[in-house]
Design an enzyme around this catalytic site. Structure first.
Site, PDB file in Angstrom:
ATOM      1  N   HIS A  61       0.821  -1.219   0.000  1.00 33.30           N
ATOM      2  CA  HIS A  61       0.000   0.000   0.000  1.00 33.30           C
ATOM      3  C   HIS A  61       0.857   1.272   0.000  1.00 33.30           C
ATOM      4  O   HIS A  61       0.349   2.357   0.243  1.00 33.30           O
ATOM      5  CB  HIS A  61      -0.996   0.011   1.163  1.00 33.30           C
ATOM      6  CG  HIS A  61      -2.109  -0.988   0.987  1.00 33.30           C
ATOM      7  ND1 HIS A  61      -3.398  -0.626   0.688  1.00 33.30           N
ATOM      8  CD2 HIS A  61      -2.111  -2.344   1.024  1.00 33.30           C
ATOM      9  CE1 HIS A  61      -4.153  -1.716   0.573  1.00 33.30           C
ATOM     10  NE2 HIS A  61      -3.386  -2.769   0.772  1.00 33.30           N
ATOM     11  N   SER A 113     -12.711 -15.122 -23.919  1.00 31.14           N
ATOM     12  CA  SER A 113     -11.944 -15.564 -22.754  1.00 31.14           C
ATOM     13  C   SER A 113     -12.067 -17.081 -22.620  1.00 31.14           C
ATOM     14  O   SER A 113     -13.173 -17.610 -22.457  1.00 31.14           O
ATOM     15  CB  SER A 113     -12.471 -14.885 -21.480  1.00 31.14           C
ATOM     16  OG  SER A 113     -12.023 -15.620 -20.353  1.00 31.14           O
ATOM     17  N   SER A 134      -2.151 -10.400  -8.682  1.00 29.61           N
ATOM     18  CA  SER A 134      -2.311  -9.434  -9.784  1.00 29.61           C
ATOM     19  C   SER A 134      -2.760 -10.025 -11.102  1.00 29.61           C
ATOM     20  O   SER A 134      -2.213  -9.713 -12.168  1.00 29.61           O
ATOM     21  CB  SER A 134      -1.012  -8.668 -10.022  1.00 29.61           C
ATOM     22  OG  SER A 134      -0.806  -7.809  -8.972  1.00 29.61           O
ATOM     23  N   GLU A 180      -7.851   0.815 -14.737  1.00 24.20           N
ATOM     24  CA  GLU A 180      -8.399   0.196 -13.523  1.00 24.20           C
ATOM     25  C   GLU A 180      -9.007   1.256 -12.596  1.00 24.20           C
ATOM     26  O   GLU A 180     -10.068   1.053 -12.016  1.00 24.20           O
ATOM     27  CB  GLU A 180      -7.309  -0.601 -12.798  1.00 24.20           C
ATOM     28  CG  GLU A 180      -7.907  -1.491 -11.730  1.00 24.20           C
ATOM     29  CD  GLU A 180      -7.105  -2.731 -11.426  1.00 24.20           C
ATOM     30  OE1 GLU A 180      -6.266  -3.150 -12.249  1.00 24.20           O
ATOM     31  OE2 GLU A 180      -7.332  -3.294 -10.345  1.00 24.20           O
ATOM     32  N   ASP A 235       1.507  -3.074  -9.670  1.00 21.48           N
ATOM     33  CA  ASP A 235       1.252  -4.345 -10.354  1.00 21.48           C
ATOM     34  C   ASP A 235       1.458  -4.205 -11.863  1.00 21.48           C
ATOM     35  O   ASP A 235       2.076  -5.044 -12.505  1.00 21.48           O
ATOM     36  CB  ASP A 235      -0.183  -4.809 -10.075  1.00 21.48           C
ATOM     37  CG  ASP A 235      -0.475  -4.887  -8.589  1.00 21.48           C
ATOM     38  OD1 ASP A 235       0.480  -4.847  -7.790  1.00 21.48           O
ATOM     39  OD2 ASP A 235      -1.656  -4.981  -8.218  1.00 21.48           O
ATOM     40  N   TYR A 252      -9.957  -1.606   0.479  1.00 23.41           N
ATOM     41  CA  TYR A 252      -8.753  -1.049  -0.172  1.00 23.41           C
ATOM     42  C   TYR A 252      -8.906   0.461  -0.329  1.00 23.41           C
ATOM     43  O   TYR A 252      -8.037   1.237   0.066  1.00 23.41           O
ATOM     44  CB  TYR A 252      -8.546  -1.720  -1.536  1.00 23.41           C
ATOM     45  CG  TYR A 252      -7.297  -1.251  -2.255  1.00 23.41           C
ATOM     46  CD1 TYR A 252      -6.112  -1.969  -2.157  1.00 23.41           C
ATOM     47  CD2 TYR A 252      -7.296  -0.090  -3.030  1.00 23.41           C
ATOM     48  CE1 TYR A 252      -4.957  -1.551  -2.794  1.00 23.41           C
ATOM     49  CE2 TYR A 252      -6.153   0.342  -3.673  1.00 23.41           C
ATOM     50  CZ  TYR A 252      -4.989  -0.386  -3.555  1.00 23.41           C
ATOM     51  OH  TYR A 252      -3.852   0.037  -4.189  1.00 23.41           O
TER      52      TYR A 252
HETATM   53  C1  GLA Z   1      -3.026  -4.058  -5.009  1.00 22.93           C
HETATM   54  C2  GLA Z   1      -2.913  -2.796  -5.865  1.00 22.93           C
HETATM   55  C3  GLA Z   1      -1.488  -2.246  -5.836  1.00 22.93           C
HETATM   56  C4  GLA Z   1      -0.965  -2.092  -4.421  1.00 22.93           C
HETATM   57  C5  GLA Z   1      -1.218  -3.364  -3.613  1.00 22.93           C
HETATM   58  C6  GLA Z   1      -0.878  -3.203  -2.175  1.00 22.93           C
HETATM   59  O1  GLA Z   1      -2.272  -5.088  -5.578  1.00 22.93           O
HETATM   60  O2  GLA Z   1      -3.275  -3.078  -7.201  1.00 22.93           O
HETATM   61  O3  GLA Z   1      -1.446  -1.019  -6.534  1.00 22.93           O
HETATM   62  O4  GLA Z   1      -1.520  -0.981  -3.786  1.00 22.93           O
HETATM   63  O5  GLA Z   1      -2.563  -3.800  -3.706  1.00 22.93           O
HETATM   64  O6  GLA Z   1       0.476  -3.002  -2.013  1.00 22.93           O
END
Ligand code: GLA
Length: 389
Positions: free
Chosen positions: A35, A68, A126, A160, A172, A221
């Site tokens: 984060h 997909s 991710s 996103e 990510d 989040y």
């Molecule tokens: C997700 C988000 C990232 C990052 C992480 C936490 O993966 O996509 O951008 O904030 O959480 O580190």
């Protein structure tokens, strides 16, 4: 030649009757720095060998037709009549990227696409960034345009943020686009520069999937992000023109602790100390001081558990099971949180024993099965060559 790329190309041939190019973009594991990305801070992820493949070939019109293999569904999109927002499903990641690529001034041709992935979905590894970046690579390739990794990462993040509606940071997409085999990347999320951090040949990264997925993770989040922003707003009159928690030193935070609500203070403390831990982990890995890197990882786990409150009992169990094993330097949750996976830094010779201990301990302590696997840091997005290419 990759067998998987050949299978995806074959599926494409069956559906669309011509030969595609296959783009590949990996998922990621984050060694440390959670984060911190949306606080303009530091992160240290590595790209996984698990990836999303996007097979694509241009069409003469401006339509996108995407199938997909995972969902067994087809969706269509007209680049000349783009919607501004998604439909709350998997295709949002595909069309969001197309919309943002065009908004950035890149004119795309229509394309047929087939996508497939072996990145575990919803596990904090991710899968969404892998999908976005593979689609960006595939659409740019079909359009004869260049794939500029950092620019594309920013465009995918924007997709996103603004199309899907998740206020994620850049980590990510960045590592999926720019990853380097055998290395983690120390990313400065403000300057968007990165340094390669070699993973020594005697080390392994062990990932343990808790199989816990929290429904409300998206809302939690965004709530964490708001708490960080609130911290900056409150601290600014005391600390001068700070832009993000990146600009706040641990000592300054302590000095002004009393002006912050207790919860906001703890959220800020996680970010401020986590940034320090990322830089310490980079230094330690480069110096061969694996114990110090592991210590920073263990402290990160405590900080995520107690200050940022993004772990859960199953994740805490996996981390402490690993930390108790011989040959383990450190273990922590990886990714956005509320479930997902742990990452453990370990001596190569300890992999078998620790894998067993995690599987058995998790079955006894959590009453469910964990998947445990070794990750080899891989390259970022590129073409997956077919036989004869
Ligand atoms: C997700 C988000 C990232 C990052 C992480 C936490 O993966 O996509 O951008 O904030 O959480 O580190």
């Amino acid at each position: 030649m990759s067998v998987l790329a050949r299978d995806v190309a074959q599926e494409f041939g069956n559906r669309f009757g011509r030969l595609p190019k296959v783009s590949r973009a990996p998922g990621r594991v984050n060694l440390i720095g959670e984060h911190t990305d949306y606080n303009d801070g530091f992160v240290m992820p590595a790209a996984l060998e698990f990836a999303t493949l996007g097979a694509a070939a241009p069409r003469p019109d401006r339509r996108l037709v995407v199938y997909s293999m995972i969902m067994d569904e087809t969706r269509e999109f007209d680049l000349d009549a783009p919607s501004a927002r998604g439909r709350q499903e998997w295709s949002d990641y595909v069309f969001g990227v197309a919309v943002m690529l065009e908004r950035s001034g890149r004119r795309l041709t229509g394309a047929d696409l087939v996508i497939w992935t072996d990145v575990p979905l919803g596990s904090g590894l991710s899968s969404s960034a892998a999908l976005e970046v593979s689609v960006a690579h595939a659409l740019l390739t079909a359009s004869g345009l260049r794939f500029e990794p950092v620019e594309v990462a920013k465009i995918c993040q924007q997709a996103e943020n603004d199309f899907v509606g998740m206020r994620c940071g850049i980590m990510d997409q960045y590592v999926s686009a720019c990853g380097v085999a055998g290395h983690a990347l120390l990313i400065d999320c403000r300057s968007l520069e990165s340094r390669n951090v070699p993973i020594a040949s005697n080390l392994r990264l062990l990932i343990a999937n808790s199989h816990v997925r929290h429904q409300h993770a998206g809302g939690e989040y965004n709530a964490r992000r708001e708490a960080c922003e609130e911290g900056v707003r409150i601290l600014r009159p005391y600390l001068g023109p700070i832009k993000a928690l990146r600009d706040v030193a641990a000592r300054a935070l302590e000095r002004h602790r009393r002006v912050l609500p207790e919860l906001v203070y703890r959220r800020c403390r996680h970010i401020v100390t986590e940034n320090e831990r990322v830089l310490e982990a980079e230094r330690a890995l480069k110096a061969g001081d694996f114990a110090a890197c592991g210590k920073a990882m263990n402290e990160s786990q405590v900080s995520m558990r107690d200050d940022f409150e993004i772990t859960c009992p199953e994740i805490d169990l996996l981390a402490s099971l690993a930390q108790a094993q011989a040959g383990v330097y450190g273990s922590r949750m990886t990714g956005g949180g509320f479930g997902g996976c742990t990452v453990t830094l370990i001596e190569a010779g300890a992999v078998q024993g620790v894998t067993r201990a995690l599987i058995d301990g998790y079955r006894v302590g959590a009453g469910r099965d964990a998947d445990v696997f070794v990750c080899s840091p891989s390259n970022g997005a590129g073409i997956d060559p077919l036989e004869g290419d």
